[in-house]
Design a protein around this motif. Structure first.
Motif, PDB file in Angstrom:
ATOM      1  N   ASP A 245      55.300  58.729  68.548  1.00  0.00           N
ATOM      2  CA  ASP A 245      55.767  59.632  67.508  1.00  0.00           C
ATOM      3  C   ASP A 245      57.247  59.391  67.232  1.00  0.00           C
ATOM      4  OD1 ASP A 245      53.278  60.843  67.374  1.00  0.00           O
ATOM      5  OD2 ASP A 245      53.790  62.324  68.916  1.00  0.00           O
ATOM      6  N   THR A 246      57.713  59.871  66.084  1.00  0.00           N
ATOM      7  CA  THR A 246      59.141  59.791  65.789  1.00  0.00           C
ATOM      8  C   THR A 246      59.908  60.510  66.890  1.00  0.00           C
ATOM      9  OG1 THR A 246      58.715  59.785  63.417  1.00  0.00           O
ATOM     10  CG2 THR A 246      60.941  60.349  64.126  1.00  0.00           C
ATOM     11  N   PRO A 247      60.880  59.851  67.519  1.00  0.00           N
ATOM     12  CA  PRO A 247      61.585  60.464  68.656  1.00  0.00           C
ATOM     13  C   PRO A 247      62.277  61.770  68.268  1.00  0.00           C
ATOM     14  CG  PRO A 247      62.036  58.112  68.531  1.00  0.00           C
ATOM     15  CD  PRO A 247      61.334  58.474  67.263  1.00  0.00           C
ATOM     16  N   ASP A 248      62.173  62.753  69.150  1.00  0.00           N
ATOM     17  CA  ASP A 248      62.811  64.047  68.900  1.00  0.00           C
ATOM     18  C   ASP A 248      64.327  63.955  68.957  1.00  0.00           C
ATOM     19  OD1 ASP A 248      60.339  65.288  68.635  1.00  0.00           O
ATOM     20  OD2 ASP A 248      60.223  65.793  70.772  1.00  0.00           O
ATOM     21  N   ASN A 249      64.829  62.969  69.707  1.00  0.00           N
ATOM     22  CA  ASN A 249      66.281  62.864  69.886  1.00  0.00           C
ATOM     23  C   ASN A 249      66.939  61.916  68.887  1.00  0.00           C
ATOM     24  OD1 ASN A 249      65.189  60.531  70.899  1.00  0.00           O
ATOM     25  ND2 ASN A 249      66.384  60.512  72.795  1.00  0.00           N
ATOM     26  N   LEU A 250      66.206  61.533  67.842  1.00  0.00           N
ATOM     27  CA  LEU A 250      66.797  60.710  66.791  1.00  0.00           C
ATOM     28  C   LEU A 250      67.574  61.633  65.860  1.00  0.00           C
ATOM     29  CD1 LEU A 250      67.207  57.995  65.423  1.00  0.00           C
ATOM     30  CD2 LEU A 250      65.034  58.323  64.226  1.00  0.00           C
ATOM     31  N   TYR A 251      68.875  61.665  66.041  1.00  0.00           N
ATOM     32  CA  TYR A 251      69.751  62.626  65.367  1.00  0.00           C
ATOM     33  C   TYR A 251      70.500  61.888  64.262  1.00  0.00           C
ATOM     34  CZ  TYR A 251      73.195  66.465  65.050  1.00  0.00           C
ATOM     35  OH  TYR A 251      73.992  67.491  64.619  1.00  0.00           O
ATOM     36  N   MET A 252      70.124  62.159  63.012  1.00  0.00           N
ATOM     37  CA  MET A 252      70.710  61.441  61.887  1.00  0.00           C
ATOM     38  C   MET A 252      71.047  62.408  60.764  1.00  0.00           C
ATOM     39  SD  MET A 252      69.200  57.957  60.088  1.00  0.00           S
ATOM     40  CE  MET A 252      68.926  57.238  61.704  1.00  0.00           C
ATOM     41  N   ARG A 253      72.162  62.159  60.086  1.00  0.00           N
ATOM     42  CA  ARG A 253      72.544  62.990  58.952  1.00  0.00           C
ATOM     43  C   ARG A 253      72.964  62.097  57.790  1.00  0.00           C
ATOM     44  NH1 ARG A 253      78.427  65.382  60.999  1.00  0.00           N
ATOM     45  NH2 ARG A 253      79.451  63.363  61.287  1.00  0.00           N
ATOM     46  N   SER A 254      72.963  62.669  56.595  1.00  0.00           N
ATOM     47  CA  SER A 254      73.335  61.923  55.398  1.00  0.00           C
ATOM     48  C   SER A 254      74.835  61.987  55.176  1.00  0.00           C
ATOM     49  CB  SER A 254      72.608  62.489  54.173  1.00  0.00           C
ATOM     50  OG  SER A 254      71.214  62.340  54.299  1.00  0.00           O
ATOM     51  N   GLY A 255      75.386  60.882  54.727  1.00  0.00           N
ATOM     52  CA  GLY A 255      76.787  60.819  54.348  1.00  0.00           C
ATOM     53  C   GLY A 255      76.908  60.395  52.897  1.00  0.00           C
ATOM     54  N   ARG A 256      78.024  60.687  52.298  1.00  0.00           N
ATOM     55  CA  ARG A 256      78.227  60.355  50.887  1.00  0.00           C
ATOM     56  C   ARG A 256      78.936  59.008  50.762  1.00  0.00           C
ATOM     57  NH1 ARG A 256      81.921  62.068  46.581  1.00  0.00           N
ATOM     58  NH2 ARG A 256      83.152  63.201  48.116  1.00  0.00           N
ATOM     59  N   TYR A 257      78.371  58.162  49.915  1.00  0.00           N
ATOM     60  CA  TYR A 257      78.990  56.850  49.664  1.00  0.00           C
ATOM     61  C   TYR A 257      80.254  57.029  48.860  1.00  0.00           C
ATOM     62  CZ  TYR A 257      79.658  52.152  47.759  1.00  0.00           C
ATOM     63  OH  TYR A 257      80.189  50.941  47.393  1.00  0.00           O
ATOM     64  N   MET A 258      81.373  56.517  49.377  1.00  0.00           N
ATOM     65  CA  MET A 258      82.668  56.671  48.736  1.00  0.00           C
ATOM     66  C   MET A 258      83.275  55.332  48.326  1.00  0.00           C
ATOM     67  SD  MET A 258      83.226  59.908  48.554  1.00  0.00           S
ATOM     68  CE  MET A 258      85.000  60.067  48.292  1.00  0.00           C
ATOM     69  N   GLY A 259      82.454  54.267  48.369  1.00  0.00           N
ATOM     70  CA  GLY A 259      82.935  52.959  47.964  1.00  0.00           C
ATOM     71  C   GLY A 259      82.855  52.782  46.459  1.00  0.00           C
ATOM     72  N   PRO A 260      83.208  51.606  45.985  1.00  0.00           N
ATOM     73  CA  PRO A 260      83.161  51.321  44.548  1.00  0.00           C
ATOM     74  C   PRO A 260      81.751  51.459  43.986  1.00  0.00           C
ATOM     75  CG  PRO A 260      84.392  49.636  45.735  1.00  0.00           C
ATOM     76  CD  PRO A 260      83.707  50.462  46.769  1.00  0.00           C
ATOM     77  N   ALA A 261      81.654  51.878  42.739  1.00  0.00           N
ATOM     78  CA  ALA A 261      80.362  52.002  42.087  1.00  0.00           C
ATOM     79  C   ALA A 261      79.746  50.617  41.934  1.00  0.00           C
ATOM     80  CB  ALA A 261      80.524  52.659  40.717  1.00  0.00           C
ATOM     81  N   ILE A 262      78.424  50.551  42.120  1.00  0.00           N
ATOM     82  CA  ILE A 262      77.743  49.251  42.020  1.00  0.00           C
ATOM     83  C   ILE A 262      77.085  49.066  40.653  1.00  0.00           C
ATOM     84  CG2 ILE A 262      77.341  49.063  44.475  1.00  0.00           C
ATOM     85  CD1 ILE A 262      74.463  50.012  43.956  1.00  0.00           C
ATOM     86  N   GLN A 263      76.985  50.139  39.866  1.00  0.00           N
ATOM     87  CA  GLN A 263      76.380  50.041  38.540  1.00  0.00           C
ATOM     88  C   GLN A 263      77.316  50.668  37.519  1.00  0.00           C
ATOM     89  OE1 GLN A 263      72.029  50.922  38.405  1.00  0.00           O
ATOM     90  NE2 GLN A 263      72.355  51.666  40.479  1.00  0.00           N
ATOM     91  N   THR A 264      77.299  50.086  36.314  1.00  0.00           N
ATOM     92  CA  THR A 264      78.137  50.626  35.246  1.00  0.00           C
ATOM     93  C   THR A 264      77.269  51.325  34.214  1.00  0.00           C
ATOM     94  OG1 THR A 264      77.984  48.481  34.103  1.00  0.00           O
ATOM     95  CG2 THR A 264      79.879  48.855  35.544  1.00  0.00           C
TER      96      THR A 264
END
Length: 264
Positions: A245-264
């Motif tokens: 099963d997916t491990p219970d201790n897999l602790y992950m959160r989302s972060g916001r991309y702050m690099g240059p835009a890849i699409q115009t």
């Protein structure tokens, strides 16, 4: 951890052109109309371009030298610090599409992404900063499966060790394929580190590309069998894998991309 702010060590135009070029070439390499695996030449070209990308190109700061605890400056201060092994891995989405995904994983020291697979996928990875232990397997073909004699116990399948090493930036990219290069792998952060991934095609349960986690057992755990002819005395290069099963201790959160835009 990662600091998702742009370090103005280079001009914005230079940064923008680097990551945009990587996006454009990924889009060209993994177009939805291409049903066959991209050619080795196409993958090599994309890998070579990925090799030119550094942390500043995606809005990151190298935290591996400045913060040995792995806390970084990602919203954590002296009043709310917790032990490094309780810190989450930060997932940063740069691009998510039908043909490929481009993303970053930011690890605090000692963080682990357990053994998992990439069914039918090609994945290019680049450690942007820090040190990461990578252990990867590929399935032995044709499949060698042992069913448990105990009711309710899962079967195990034989896999061959493909990679087992510490990767330290600056370093070249790695490439795994559907059936080679360590398609089943796990990551352990030796220091705070960040990994830029290009996954093609991306995970999609409806299309049969579900991420499955595994536990590995030493080859000797299940005694002698017909597989001994395959292993040929190299037991350390093989292991038995069973889905978990997916491990219970897999602790992950989302972060916001702050690099240059890849699409115009």
């Amino acid at each position: 951890m990662c600091v998702l702010t742009i370090r103005r060590l280079f001009t914005m135009n230079a940064k923008s052109s680097s990551i945009r070029a990587l996006y454009d070439l990924s889009k060209k390499t993994f177009t939805p109309s291409v049903t066959l695996q991209p050619s080795p030449q196409a993958i090599h070209k994309l890998s070579s371009l990925l090799d030119t990308i550094g942390p500043e190109d995606v809005g990151l700061k190298d935290e591996s030298q400045e913060d040995e605890r792995g806390h970084g400056l990602f919203g954590i201060n002296v009043f709310n610090r917790v032990d490094r092994w309780a810190q989450p891995i930060t997932y940063v989405d740069i691009h998510e599409g039908q043909s490929f995904t481009m993303c970053i994983f930011c690890f605090p020291t000692s963080a682990v992404i357990p053994l998992h697979d990439h069914p039918g996928m090609t994945v290019l990875s680049k450690v942007l900063y820090g040190s990461l232990h990578v252990k990867g397997y590929d399935w032995v073909e044709p499949p060698c499966i042992r069913k448990s004699e105990q009711t309710g116990q899962p079967a195990v399948r034989l896999a061959k060790l493909s990679v087992d090493r510490v990767v330290t930036a600056p370093c070249g990219p790695s490439v795994l394929y559907p059936k080679s290069g360590g398609n089943l792998h796990c990551f352990t952060a030796v220091t705070p580190c960040a990994v830029l991934d290009i996954l093609a095609p991306p995970y999609d349960e409806a299309a049969g590309r579900r991420c499955t986690y595994y536990h590995d057992y030493p080859y000797s755990s299940f005694g002698a069998g017909n597989e001994d002819a395959i292993v040929n005395g190299k037991e350390d290069e093989y292991a038995w894998l069973t889905a978990t099963d997916t491990p219970d201790n897999l602790y992950m959160r989302s972060g916001r991309y702050m690099g240059p835009a890849i699409q115009t």
